[in-house]
Scaffold this active site. Structure first.
Site, PDB file in Angstrom:
ATOM      1  N   ARG A 437       0.832  -1.202   0.000  1.00 34.90           N
ATOM      2  CA  ARG A 437       0.000   0.000   0.000  1.00 34.90           C
ATOM      3  C   ARG A 437       0.867   1.252   0.000  1.00 34.90           C
ATOM      4  O   ARG A 437       1.967   1.251   0.534  1.00 34.90           O
ATOM      5  CB  ARG A 437      -0.908   0.023   1.230  1.00 34.90           C
ATOM      6  CG  ARG A 437      -1.851  -1.158   1.343  1.00 34.90           C
ATOM      7  CD  ARG A 437      -2.327  -1.302   2.780  1.00 34.90           C
ATOM      8  NE  ARG A 437      -3.208  -2.433   2.964  1.00 34.90           N
ATOM      9  CZ  ARG A 437      -2.797  -3.676   3.153  1.00 34.90           C
ATOM     10  NH1 ARG A 437      -1.511  -3.951   3.176  1.00 34.90           N
ATOM     11  NH2 ARG A 437      -3.658  -4.663   3.313  1.00 34.90           N
ATOM     12  N   ARG A 546     -24.677 -12.767  -5.795  1.00 33.35           N
ATOM     13  CA  ARG A 546     -24.977 -11.470  -6.418  1.00 33.35           C
ATOM     14  C   ARG A 546     -23.890 -10.448  -6.113  1.00 33.35           C
ATOM     15  O   ARG A 546     -23.819  -9.400  -6.759  1.00 33.35           O
ATOM     16  CB  ARG A 546     -26.333 -10.961  -5.942  1.00 33.35           C
ATOM     17  CG  ARG A 546     -26.410 -10.558  -4.479  1.00 33.35           C
ATOM     18  CD  ARG A 546     -27.816 -10.192  -4.060  1.00 33.35           C
ATOM     19  NE  ARG A 546     -28.390  -9.145  -4.883  1.00 33.35           N
ATOM     20  CZ  ARG A 546     -29.646  -8.723  -4.801  1.00 33.35           C
ATOM     21  NH1 ARG A 546     -30.477  -9.300  -3.925  1.00 33.35           N
ATOM     22  NH2 ARG A 546     -30.090  -7.761  -5.562  1.00 33.35           N
ATOM     23  N   ASP A 562     -33.284  -6.195  -7.537  1.00 31.01           N
ATOM     24  CA  ASP A 562     -34.071  -7.423  -7.423  1.00 31.01           C
ATOM     25  C   ASP A 562     -34.971  -7.543  -8.641  1.00 31.01           C
ATOM     26  O   ASP A 562     -35.331  -6.543  -9.272  1.00 31.01           O
ATOM     27  CB  ASP A 562     -34.931  -7.397  -6.155  1.00 31.01           C
ATOM     28  CG  ASP A 562     -34.122  -7.662  -4.901  1.00 31.01           C
ATOM     29  OD1 ASP A 562     -32.992  -8.178  -5.024  1.00 31.01           O
ATOM     30  OD2 ASP A 562     -34.610  -7.336  -3.798  1.00 31.01           O
ATOM     31  N   GLU A 563     -35.376  -8.779  -8.960  1.00 29.90           N
ATOM     32  CA  GLU A 563     -36.172  -9.000 -10.160  1.00 29.90           C
ATOM     33  C   GLU A 563     -37.534  -8.312 -10.104  1.00 29.90           C
ATOM     34  O   GLU A 563     -38.113  -7.993 -11.145  1.00 29.90           O
ATOM     35  CB  GLU A 563     -36.373 -10.505 -10.366  1.00 29.90           C
ATOM     36  CG  GLU A 563     -37.126 -11.168  -9.217  1.00 29.90           C
ATOM     37  CD  GLU A 563     -37.337 -12.655  -9.441  1.00 29.90           C
ATOM     38  OE1 GLU A 563     -37.157 -13.105 -10.585  1.00 29.90           O
ATOM     39  OE2 GLU A 563     -37.685 -13.347  -8.474  1.00 29.90           O
ATOM     40  N   ASP A 564     -38.066  -8.072  -8.898  1.00 31.90           N
ATOM     41  CA  ASP A 564     -39.396  -7.483  -8.788  1.00 31.90           C
ATOM     42  C   ASP A 564     -39.355  -5.996  -8.447  1.00 31.90           C
ATOM     43  O   ASP A 564     -40.362  -5.406  -8.071  1.00 31.90           O
ATOM     44  CB  ASP A 564     -40.225  -8.226  -7.738  1.00 31.90           C
ATOM     45  CG  ASP A 564     -39.470  -8.425  -6.436  1.00 31.90           C
ATOM     46  OD1 ASP A 564     -38.364  -7.858  -6.305  1.00 31.90           O
ATOM     47  OD2 ASP A 564     -39.979  -9.143  -5.547  1.00 31.90           O
ATOM     48  N   ASP A 651     -28.465  -8.156   1.952  1.00 28.24           N
ATOM     49  CA  ASP A 651     -28.504  -6.702   1.826  1.00 28.24           C
ATOM     50  C   ASP A 651     -28.119  -6.018   3.139  1.00 28.24           C
ATOM     51  O   ASP A 651     -27.435  -4.995   3.143  1.00 28.24           O
ATOM     52  CB  ASP A 651     -29.896  -6.251   1.370  1.00 28.24           C
ATOM     53  CG  ASP A 651     -31.024  -6.894   2.176  1.00 28.24           C
ATOM     54  OD1 ASP A 651     -30.734  -7.721   3.065  1.00 28.24           O
ATOM     55  OD2 ASP A 651     -32.199  -6.571   1.904  1.00 28.24           O
ATOM     56  N   ARG A 698     -34.210 -11.591   9.896  1.00 25.79           N
ATOM     57  CA  ARG A 698     -33.492 -10.335   9.744  1.00 25.79           C
ATOM     58  C   ARG A 698     -33.138  -9.734  11.110  1.00 25.79           C
ATOM     59  O   ARG A 698     -32.095  -9.090  11.264  1.00 25.79           O
ATOM     60  CB  ARG A 698     -34.297  -9.371   8.879  1.00 25.79           C
ATOM     61  CG  ARG A 698     -34.444  -9.890   7.444  1.00 25.79           C
ATOM     62  CD  ARG A 698     -35.376  -9.066   6.592  1.00 25.79           C
ATOM     63  NE  ARG A 698     -34.775  -7.867   6.052  1.00 25.79           N
ATOM     64  CZ  ARG A 698     -33.951  -7.814   5.014  1.00 25.79           C
ATOM     65  NH1 ARG A 698     -33.578  -8.942   4.412  1.00 25.79           N
ATOM     66  NH2 ARG A 698     -33.474  -6.667   4.575  1.00 25.79           N
TER      67      ARG A 698
END
Length: 743
Positions: A437, A546, A562-564, A651, A698
């Site tokens: 670094r 994902r 998301d797909e929806d 998420d 959750r």
């Protein structure tokens, strides 16, 4: 009488001749060989001290009475050399990585660290247990010694003060008996305390051989650059993980506090101590410079007290230490019994700029940290000048110093885990020099522990340095749409979302991540788009796939969907525009929050619609692709496995990660209140939103994640960014994002 005078003169002359012979005035060769040239040196410049040292060798035969052979060997050594030889430090005094470290072990298996198994009957201090646990929980750990590049002892080496109850006896024999010791090569030894009363040398009591030393209070004399590592002195109560935030909550202008300079600590009356502490009363003024010492420590302090003790003790008791610490601009950090002290970390946490008065102390992590940006390095010999020196520092510089103390505290010092990981990362930079670094990475947010050089060695590839480099991220994104339901018709929400996203002026590519159990649809089943469409089958069909760092992502920005999800092209454009101003943050639409449930004494998760939020769900969020690499590499496999088994909470975990890196909340854009209601109307995931088990999972995730991070990294915010003129009563033609008006 004359005869007596003559005898006296002769006796004096003889005495003088003997003295001249003994002390080098007359050189008498011991042999012909010894008289031939004195090491090719002429008498010019060959000063008296040199002749004394040469001649003392001739006199050894007359001075051995009462001394052993080791004393003879050490006759020419300085006191420091004698100390180092006895302590075992001297045998590897010239060690450097190039000479005492076997790089081939790292080339074969990568940079891995092995912990020796704990020996039966050996007790470990709590601090050393924390060190070993931090290593075992790191991504560097390997249980296989054959795969290791670096080795750490299971024997407690932290406290090598013979008067301490934590002192481990017979350590030399125990270490020499280890089959992998190999004279200490590729080993690192951790130590906080060395030496004992009254002189407190840096004697560890055993030969460390070719091992590296991660030591507190190490002197520049004994420190081996590019080999040893100076670590801070920390107490047994120092947290193992997480650690507290710094105490600088607001940047007040001007940045002055009640006191200008403070100190409160012991004054030593016997044994080695700090002469500086004994002289502090000369500078103390009871107003803005409050420097307090006490003699009242130890069992027999009254036997040794001096004339100042009673007065000093009375003044000492008038002030509360924490109140002084948090209300002072500068904190004095003088040496005590040893070079380092607990005052150092206490000052850093309190945003009280440390004024270092410990000549010869190699400051912690000096190899990577530029301490001039966070501390004032003083000279013990110039104590009386310290008040005028700190008063002359401009308020802009004080603010900068104070801010840097907070960064360094939170990045490297506020937990045992960070101290240990910083040590291991420094060694990794030495081993993998081509990946090391830069100083900027170590000395600016988010710090070297989050800027992993295996990802890239270019500052331009990280989201944290755009402002420092004066550049902006590329205004293009790659959309990743996570699909878990079969493709039945072109009217499905995922098809509408795909078309809307592909129309965005900022869209460079769309990736369909197929995590459905059904077979992957043929290419002609997907709608035609103006941008490339890539379909990838998820790895093992797990939800964490994902966030894998796919090579097919060409852009810096990733739009996770998301797909929806229901978003218009205008909303996609606006989110990307906002992200360009906050490239290190999560920027998105659906927001959630966390809270502390005092009844259950645990963290809670809520989806209630309020102005307050701490998370932005990745079902409709944009962020830098570097977080895919961190999610996969930095986080432990155990957390990712938990997420995959539940098919939930990925998420939340991403929010934890980003907030722990940035120490900032995500960014919510526009209102989008109907996001949840819209989702509830979709057939594919209605059960997930309504399922109480999903919500309970959750809640569990929140506490599992907080436990691993050692703290709650999520930060609350009430900021929401809307388009200019959004819902204002002006002409629709004046509005750039017109469709958002309909939300």
């Amino acid at each position: 009488m004359q005869a007596k005078k003559r005898y006296l003169i002769l006796f004096s002359a003889g005495t003088c001749l003997i003295l001249l012979f003994c002390f080098g005035g007359i050189q008498v060769p011991l042999s012909r060989r010894g008289s031939h040239r004195r090491d090719d040196r002429s008498l010019t410049g060959y000063h008296l001290g040199a002749r004394w040292r040469r001649l003392s060798g001739f006199m050894q035969a007359f001075s051995t009475l009462g001394k052993d052979s080791s004393d003879e060997l050490h006759g020419h050594m300085s006191p420091r050399q004698k100390r180092d030889t006895n302590s075992g430090l001297y045998t590897g005094k010239r060690c450097r990585m190039e000479t005492c470290f076997d790089f081939s072990l790292c080339e074969r298996n990568g940079y891995k660290v092995y912990l020796y198994p704990q020996l039966k009957g050996e007790k470990l201090s709590e601090s050393y247990q924390n060190i070993l646990a931090s290593i075992e929980g790191s991504r560097f750990y390997t249980p296989d010694p054959g795969q290791a590049c670096l080795f750490v002892l299971s024997l407690d080496t932290l406290d090598r003060d013979q008067l301490s109850p934590y002192y481990v006896h017979n350590l030399k024999a125990k270490i020499q008996g280890l089959p992998l010791w190999n004279e200490g090569k590729n080993h690192i030894i951790f130590n906080l305390y060395s030496g004992t009363w009254p002189d407190y040398t840096e004697d560890l009591g055993f030969d460390i051989g070719l091992a590296m030393l991660a030591k507190a209070s190490i002197s520049t004399e004994n420190f081996r650059p590019n080999f040893d590592i100076s670590i801070p002195l920390f107490s047994k109560d120092h947290p193992r993980t997480g650690g507290e935030r710094g105490y600088l909550k607001h940047n007040t202008i001007p940045p002055y506090r009640k006191y200008m300079l403070v100190f409160k600590g012991k004054r030593y009356l016997t044994g080695i101590g700090s002469d500086t502490r004994n002289a502090l009363y000369h500078v103390h003024n009871s107003e803005d410079v409050v420097l307090l010492t006490t003699c009242k420590h130890g069992k027999d302090w009254q036997k040794h007290k001096d004339a100042r003790c009673d007065k000093d003790n009375a003044e000492y008791d008038k002030y509360e230490y924490r109140e002084m610490l948090y209300n002072s601009t500068f904190c004095l950090v003088p040496r005590g019994r040893r070079l380092g002290s607990f005052r150092f970390l206490e000052a850093l946490q309190a945003a009280c700029v440390p004024v270092m008065l410990s000549n010869g102390w190699e400051l912690p992590f000096s190899e990577i940290i530029d301490w001039k940006t966070a501390a004032v390095i003083g000279d013990e010999r110039l104590l009386l000048q310290i008040p005028s020196t700190v008063r002359s520092i401009h308020q802009d510089k004080i603010l900068s110093l104070r801010q840097q103390t907070q960064f360094l505290w939170e990045a490297y010092f506020n937990s045992v885990e960070k101290i240990v990981l910083t040590t291991l990362e420094i060694i990794q930079d030495r081993v993998l020099e081509h990946w090391s670094r830069s100083s900027l990475m170590w000395n600016s947010l988010p710090g070297g522990l989050f800027a992993l050089p295996q990802y890239s060695t270019s500052l331009r590839d990280f989201p944290f340095y755009y402002a420092k480099l004066g550049i902006k991220p590329n205004p293009k994104f790659t959309a990743i749409i996570h699909v878990v339901t079969p493709l039945v018709s072109l009217s499905q929400p995922v098809m509408k979302l795909l078309v809307a996203v592909a129309k965005s002026q900022y869209c460079a590519q769309v990736i369909i991540l197929w995590n459905c159990d059904k077979a992957l649809p043929a290419k002609h089943r997907w709608p035609a788009t103006a941008v490339p469409l890539v379909v990838i089958e998820g790895e093992n069909k797990v939800i964490s796939s994902r966030f894998l760092p796919y090579d097919t992502i060409p852009t810096e920005a990733v739009f996770s969907l998301d797909e929806d999800t229901v978003l218009s092209t205008t909303e996609v454009d606006f989110a990307l525009t906002v992200w360009q101003s906050f490239p290190d943050r999560l920027v998105g639409y659906p927001a959630r929050s966390h809270f502390w449930d005092s009844n259950k004494e645990r963290w809670g998760y809520t989806s209630k619609w309020t102005n307050d939020y701490s998370m932005v769900l990745t079902g409709a969020a944009v962020y830098h692709k570097y977080y895919h690499y961190l999610y996969t590499t930095y986080l432990p496999a155990s957390l990712r496995t938990m997420v995959d088994q539940m098919s939930n909470c990925e998420d939340i975990l991403m929010n934890f990660l980003v907030s722990s890196v940035t120490k900032l909340p995500p960014i919510k854009v526009t209102q989008k209140k109907q996001y949840k209601e819209t989702m509830m109307g979709q057939n594919s995931r209605a059960s997930r939103w309504a399922d109480p088990d999903h919500f309970a999972q959750r809640q569990t995730c929140m506490n599992k994640f907080a436990n691993w991070f050692g703290t709650m990294p999520l930060v609350h915010s009430q900021m929401r960014l809307d388009p200019v003129l959004f819902k204002d009563q002006v002409s629709i033609l004046r509005k750039k994002y017109r469709e958002i008006e309909r939300l």
